[in-house]
Structures are given as structure tokens and as C-alpha cells.
Write a protein that holds these residues in place. Structure first.
Motif, PDB file in Angstrom:
ATOM      1  N   PRO A  14      29.333 -32.983  29.004  1.00  0.00           N
ATOM      2  CA  PRO A  14      28.188 -33.852  28.713  1.00  0.00           C
ATOM      3  C   PRO A  14      26.852 -33.111  28.618  1.00  0.00           C
ATOM      4  CG  PRO A  14      28.669 -33.947  31.033  1.00  0.00           C
ATOM      5  CD  PRO A  14      29.682 -33.002  30.441  1.00  0.00           C
ATOM      6  N   LYS A  15      26.836 -31.816  28.965  1.00  0.00           N
ATOM      7  CA  LYS A  15      25.572 -31.083  29.077  1.00  0.00           C
ATOM      8  C   LYS A  15      24.737 -31.156  27.805  1.00  0.00           C
ATOM      9  CE  LYS A  15      23.653 -26.526  30.140  1.00  0.00           C
ATOM     10  NZ  LYS A  15      23.963 -25.101  30.489  1.00  0.00           N
ATOM     11  N   GLU A  16      25.309 -30.758  26.656  1.00  0.00           N
ATOM     12  CA  GLU A  16      24.532 -30.707  25.418  1.00  0.00           C
ATOM     13  C   GLU A  16      24.229 -32.098  24.867  1.00  0.00           C
ATOM     14  OE1 GLU A  16      23.080 -28.104  24.067  1.00  0.00           O
ATOM     15  OE2 GLU A  16      23.838 -26.824  25.674  1.00  0.00           O
ATOM     16  N   ILE A  17      25.122 -33.045  25.124  1.00  0.00           N
ATOM     17  CA  ILE A  17      24.860 -34.425  24.701  1.00  0.00           C
ATOM     18  C   ILE A  17      23.616 -34.946  25.407  1.00  0.00           C
ATOM     19  CG2 ILE A  17      25.795 -36.763  24.562  1.00  0.00           C
ATOM     20  CD1 ILE A  17      27.342 -34.596  22.944  1.00  0.00           C
ATOM     21  N   ILE A  18      23.560 -34.714  26.707  1.00  0.00           N
ATOM     22  CA  ILE A  18      22.418 -35.192  27.499  1.00  0.00           C
ATOM     23  C   ILE A  18      21.140 -34.449  27.105  1.00  0.00           C
ATOM     24  CG2 ILE A  18      21.487 -35.358  29.843  1.00  0.00           C
ATOM     25  CD1 ILE A  18      24.408 -35.830  30.770  1.00  0.00           C
ATOM     26  N   ALA A  19      21.248 -33.173  26.798  1.00  0.00           N
ATOM     27  CA  ALA A  19      20.068 -32.417  26.329  1.00  0.00           C
ATOM     28  C   ALA A  19      19.517 -33.043  25.054  1.00  0.00           C
ATOM     29  CB  ALA A  19      20.448 -30.955  26.089  1.00  0.00           C
ATOM     30  N   GLY A  20      20.403 -33.431  24.135  1.00  0.00           N
ATOM     31  CA  GLY A  20      19.968 -34.084  22.902  1.00  0.00           C
ATOM     32  C   GLY A  20      19.348 -35.443  23.146  1.00  0.00           C
ATOM     33  N   VAL A  21      19.887 -36.161  24.117  1.00  0.00           N
ATOM     34  CA  VAL A  21      19.346 -37.476  24.472  1.00  0.00           C
ATOM     35  C   VAL A  21      17.909 -37.353  24.963  1.00  0.00           C
ATOM     36  CG1 VAL A  21      19.496 -39.285  26.249  1.00  0.00           C
ATOM     37  CG2 VAL A  21      21.536 -38.638  24.938  1.00  0.00           C
ATOM     38  N   TYR A  22      17.658 -36.411  25.876  1.00  0.00           N
ATOM     39  CA  TYR A  22      16.296 -36.255  26.405  1.00  0.00           C
ATOM     40  C   TYR A  22      15.325 -35.772  25.331  1.00  0.00           C
ATOM     41  CZ  TYR A  22      17.746 -37.149  31.201  1.00  0.00           C
ATOM     42  OH  TYR A  22      18.211 -37.752  32.346  1.00  0.00           O
ATOM     43  N   SER A  29       8.880 -42.409  20.998  1.00  0.00           N
ATOM     44  CA  SER A  29       8.420 -43.253  22.110  1.00  0.00           C
ATOM     45  C   SER A  29       8.918 -44.696  22.009  1.00  0.00           C
ATOM     46  CB  SER A  29       6.888 -43.246  22.161  1.00  0.00           C
ATOM     47  OG  SER A  29       6.347 -43.744  20.941  1.00  0.00           O
ATOM     48  N   ASP A  30       9.409 -45.096  20.823  1.00  0.00           N
ATOM     49  CA  ASP A  30       9.908 -46.457  20.639  1.00  0.00           C
ATOM     50  C   ASP A  30      11.401 -46.572  20.918  1.00  0.00           C
ATOM     51  OD1 ASP A  30      10.723 -44.915  18.488  1.00  0.00           O
ATOM     52  OD2 ASP A  30      10.603 -46.549  17.039  1.00  0.00           O
ATOM     53  N   LEU A  31      12.007 -45.477  21.357  1.00  0.00           N
ATOM     54  CA  LEU A  31      13.465 -45.422  21.476  1.00  0.00           C
ATOM     55  C   LEU A  31      13.932 -45.619  22.912  1.00  0.00           C
ATOM     56  CD1 LEU A  31      16.082 -44.791  19.861  1.00  0.00           C
ATOM     57  CD2 LEU A  31      15.758 -42.397  20.500  1.00  0.00           C
ATOM     58  N   GLN A  32      14.960 -46.455  23.069  1.00  0.00           N
ATOM     59  CA  GLN A  32      15.687 -46.567  24.329  1.00  0.00           C
ATOM     60  C   GLN A  32      17.115 -46.096  24.083  1.00  0.00           C
ATOM     61  OE1 GLN A  32      15.180 -50.318  26.567  1.00  0.00           O
ATOM     62  NE2 GLN A  32      13.685 -50.904  24.997  1.00  0.00           N
ATOM     63  N   ILE A  33      17.698 -45.439  25.062  1.00  0.00           N
ATOM     64  CA  ILE A  33      19.061 -44.938  24.907  1.00  0.00           C
ATOM     65  C   ILE A  33      19.949 -45.421  26.046  1.00  0.00           C
ATOM     66  CG2 ILE A  33      20.496 -42.839  24.933  1.00  0.00           C
ATOM     67  CD1 ILE A  33      18.385 -41.436  23.310  1.00  0.00           C
ATOM     68  N   GLN A  34      21.131 -45.862  25.662  1.00  0.00           N
ATOM     69  CA  GLN A  34      22.178 -46.186  26.631  1.00  0.00           C
ATOM     70  C   GLN A  34      23.192 -45.049  26.580  1.00  0.00           C
ATOM     71  OE1 GLN A  34      23.725 -49.908  25.226  1.00  0.00           O
ATOM     72  NE2 GLN A  34      21.974 -51.115  25.948  1.00  0.00           N
ATOM     73  N   LEU A  35      23.411 -44.393  27.691  1.00  0.00           N
ATOM     74  CA  LEU A  35      24.330 -43.262  27.763  1.00  0.00           C
ATOM     75  C   LEU A  35      25.597 -43.680  28.494  1.00  0.00           C
ATOM     76  CD1 LEU A  35      24.751 -40.190  27.258  1.00  0.00           C
ATOM     77  CD2 LEU A  35      23.704 -39.808  29.507  1.00  0.00           C
ATOM     78  N   ASP A  48      15.680 -38.974  36.083  1.00  0.00           N
ATOM     79  CA  ASP A  48      15.189 -40.344  35.855  1.00  0.00           C
ATOM     80  C   ASP A  48      14.328 -40.417  34.600  1.00  0.00           C
ATOM     81  OD1 ASP A  48      16.458 -41.324  38.071  1.00  0.00           O
ATOM     82  OD2 ASP A  48      14.729 -41.098  39.398  1.00  0.00           O
ATOM     83  N   HIS A  49      14.539 -41.483  33.853  1.00  0.00           N
ATOM     84  CA  HIS A  49      13.713 -41.740  32.671  1.00  0.00           C
ATOM     85  C   HIS A  49      13.717 -43.241  32.445  1.00  0.00           C
ATOM     86  CE1 HIS A  49      11.967 -41.656  28.686  1.00  0.00           C
ATOM     87  NE2 HIS A  49      11.808 -40.336  28.788  1.00  0.00           N
ATOM     88  N   ASN A  50      12.518 -43.824  32.274  1.00  0.00           N
ATOM     89  CA  ASN A  50      12.435 -45.289  32.187  1.00  0.00           C
ATOM     90  C   ASN A  50      13.011 -45.870  30.899  1.00  0.00           C
ATOM     91  OD1 ASN A  50      10.440 -44.464  30.444  1.00  0.00           O
ATOM     92  ND2 ASN A  50       8.771 -45.629  31.400  1.00  0.00           N
ATOM     93  N   ARG A  51      13.328 -45.029  29.921  1.00  0.00           N
ATOM     94  CA  ARG A  51      13.948 -45.536  28.691  1.00  0.00           C
ATOM     95  C   ARG A  51      15.400 -45.088  28.525  1.00  0.00           C
ATOM     96  NH1 ARG A  51      11.483 -43.168  24.630  1.00  0.00           N
ATOM     97  NH2 ARG A  51       9.810 -42.073  25.719  1.00  0.00           N
ATOM     98  N   LEU A  52      15.983 -44.633  29.637  1.00  0.00           N
ATOM     99  CA  LEU A  52      17.389 -44.224  29.615  1.00  0.00           C
ATOM    100  C   LEU A  52      18.188 -45.052  30.613  1.00  0.00           C
ATOM    101  CD1 LEU A  52      19.696 -42.270  28.791  1.00  0.00           C
ATOM    102  CD2 LEU A  52      18.942 -40.778  30.654  1.00  0.00           C
TER     103      LEU A  52
END
Length: 331
Positions: A14-22, A29-35, A48-52
Motif C-alpha cells: 500500500p506504500k506507493e498507493i498511499i503516497a499518491g493519495v496524499y 483542495s476540492d477532493l475527498q478520498i476514501q481509501l 491524519d487528514h480531514n479529507r481522507l
């Protein structure tokens, strides 16, 4: 806008997937992500991230799994739960670098086809010498096709090229063994007159030797042929660079030369890397489903998320539906 991401898909998950998500969260700034994925496998890379939102899924669809069986049996897998979020309207699009066949099955059976689309198509943007790139479909979602399927591929590809890639009146070519109208097999001969009548900028037959020269913005073919073309381009690029590397490592003189042109070679390699353009879209589904390359790093995954975001922003699925409805009002 909410995009669902499969945190367990791909060689570098999951390392590189999560790097791409962040990276995507930082950029948009308009994007929310469900992982979606195994919390225990992802925990060390998360902050922690308020849009993740992180959603735990117990199961993982592996690259070796039978695609259809995996989607049907592994209901609590990250890929199936991600697709389900899109189907139920909890997310606007989804992205995975996992098992290609399973993602196509999840797209078809969970997200669902657009009304009027006979067969969804897998469509990556491939590199060209002028760095503009071209869209090619189908690249393997369906091994066989009928002439009317190629027309739908052409319409869907043309809409994507205009709405997402920003190309005005994109050119569309039919992959064939010659440029003359009467060339080809039964499929291409029957598709040619249909494509001439379709609401696209059809330029006729194009040959595979001209693809990387940017002969057309969109190229259509059956999935069997398209997949072989894709793998030929990949294999050629890999082997050419392996040969170049061998040449530069052959003597002290060439090693010194390699140091001098290192950055130029890296740039050339980037030109031939189609993951720089994002992932392969599964066109013809009710919402954007993007297949990132299995070996995606954080940058490639970011590009795939960006691609999904642009497709949602420009309502590509809605435009495909309305265009096909206009072409076939009685369907």
C-alpha cells in the motif's frame, strides 16, 4: 468530489498507493478520498487528514485470483467495496492498480454499464514522439468485437479526448494493415463505413507503425489486437533501454558518456512511460473506473486519481450516454 481508491492493489501497495493519495489531496483542495484496504497493512503509511477516510476491508483480491470468481466471492475486498461505494453514490469514481480482470468485472457487475453501451472498453493514453499522446481502445476488455462496437469505442474515445485531454475535434483512426478503405479483415471493412457516418472526426485507416508518430488522437481496434499492440510497445521500450544500458556499460569511455547524458536518457524514458498520462479508463461504465498500471509508484497513482477527477468534473459518462442515446434513440 469523492474518489474511492483501492489501497491494496498493485505491486507497490500500500506504500506507493498511499503516497499518491496524499499527493492528490495536497494538489486538489476540492477532493475527498476514501481509501479501502487492510488497516494493519496500511497503518504505518497513514497520517491524519480531514479529507481522507480509511475503510477497513478484510479481504484482498490478488493478481493471481480468477477475476470473476474473486469479485463474486471476495465481497469484503478493497476492490469490490470501492466499486460498491461508486454504485451506491458514496463516491463519484474509483481507482485501482490491482488485478485488471477483476477490476473490469467489478466495473461491469458492480458499477454497471451505461445504457446503450454494448461492451465497455479498456483505454490507456499511449506516448507519442511529440509528447501529445494518443488514446487507444479497446486494449483487452473484450477479445472480440463487432463493427458497431468499434463505432461505440470511437465515440467514447472522442468524447474523452475532448473533455479530459482538451483536444478540439480529435481525430479518430481505425487500426488496420493499410490505409486504403478496402484493406483489412471483415471487421475493419464493415466498421469503416459506419465510422464515416458516426459523429466523430474520422480520418480513415491507420497503421501500427505510425501510432507513436501521433497519426490520430484516438485509435480504435478490437481488444485482442489492442492488447498485443500495447504489450509490443511496452516490450520494445523496455528492451531498447536495456540495450542502451548495455552499450553505456561496455567500457570506461561509454560509462563517462552515460554520466553526461543521464538526465536526457531519463527524460526519454519518461516520454515512453504511459503511466505519466494516468491510468487506463474503463469506458462505457456509469461512473469513471480507472486502472492504474500494476507497478505504479506514487506519481503514477496520483496521475490516475487526477484523471478520474477530470472525468467526473467533465461528466464524461453522462456525455457518452447522451451521445449514444442520440445515435440510437430507440434503444
Amino acid at each position: 468530489m469523492i474518489i474511492a481508491v483501492d489501497g491494496m492493489g498493485g505491486d507497490n501497495a500500500p506504500k506507493e498507493i498511499i503516497a499518491g493519495v496524499y499527493k492528490a489531496l495536497e494538489e486538489f483542495s476540492d477532493l475527498q478520498i476514501q481509501l479501502y484496504g487492510r488497516q494493519d497493512r496500511m497503518a504505518e503509511y497513514l497520517k491524519d487528514h480531514n479529507r481522507l477516510a480509511v475503510i477497513h476491508c478484510e479481504e484482498i483480491i490478488e493478481s493471481t485470483d480468477d477475476p470473476v470468481r474473486a469479485v463474486r466471492r471476495k465481497k469484503d475486498s478493497s476492490m469490490v467495496q470501492m466499486a460498491l461505494a461508486v454504485k451506491e453514490g458514496r463516491a463519484d469514481a474509483c481507482v485501482s492498480a490491482g488485478n485488471t480482470g477483476a477490476l473490469m468485472s467489478a466495473g461491469l457487475f458492480v458499477v454497471g454499464r451505461i445504457e446503450g453501451v454494448d461492451r465497455p472498453a479498456l483505454a490507456p493514453t499511449l506516448p507519442t514522439i511529440d509528447r501529445k499522446g494518443f488514446l487507444m481502445l479497446d486494449m483487452g476488455a473484450n477479445a472480440e468485437a463487432r463493427p458497431e462496437h468499434l463505432v461505440q469505442y470511437a465515440i467514447m474515445g472522442s468524447i474523452y479526448a475532448e473533455k479530459v485531454r482538451g483536444i478540439t475535434n480529435p481525430t479518430v483512426g481505425l487500426l488496420n494493415i493499410g490505409t486504403e478503405e478496402k484493406k483489412g479483415n471483415e471487421l475493419t471493412k464493415a466498421a469503416f463505413p459506419l465510422l464515416k457516418e458516426a459523429p466523430i472526426n474520422f480520418i480513415g485507416n491507420v497503421e501500427s507503425r505510425d501510432l507513436l508518430n501521433g497519426v490520430a488522437d484516438v485509435v480504435v481496434t478490437d481488444g485482442f489486437t489492442g492488447n498485443m499492440v500495447l504489450k509490443t510497445i511496452e516490450g520494445t521500450a523496455m528492451n531498447v533501454f536495456a540495450m542502451i544500458k548495455d552499450v553505456f556499460n561496455s567500457s570506461a569511455k561509454t560509462k563517462l558518456a552515460a554520466l553526461l547524458v543521464k538526465d536526457d536518457l531519463r527524460g526519454l524514458k519518461g516520454m515512453l512511460d504511459y503511466s505519466e498520462y494516468g491510468g487506463a479508463g474503463l469506458f462505457g461504465l456509469k461512473a469513471p473506473v480507472i486502472k492504474a498500471h500494476g507497478s505504479s509508484n506514487g506519481t503514477a497513482l496520483f496521475n490516475a486519481i487526477r484523471q478520474a477527477r477530470t472525468m467526473v468534473e467533465n461528466d464524461v459518462a453522462g456525455t457518452i450516454y447522451s451521445t449514444l442515446k442520440k445515435e440510437n434513440p430507440h434503444d
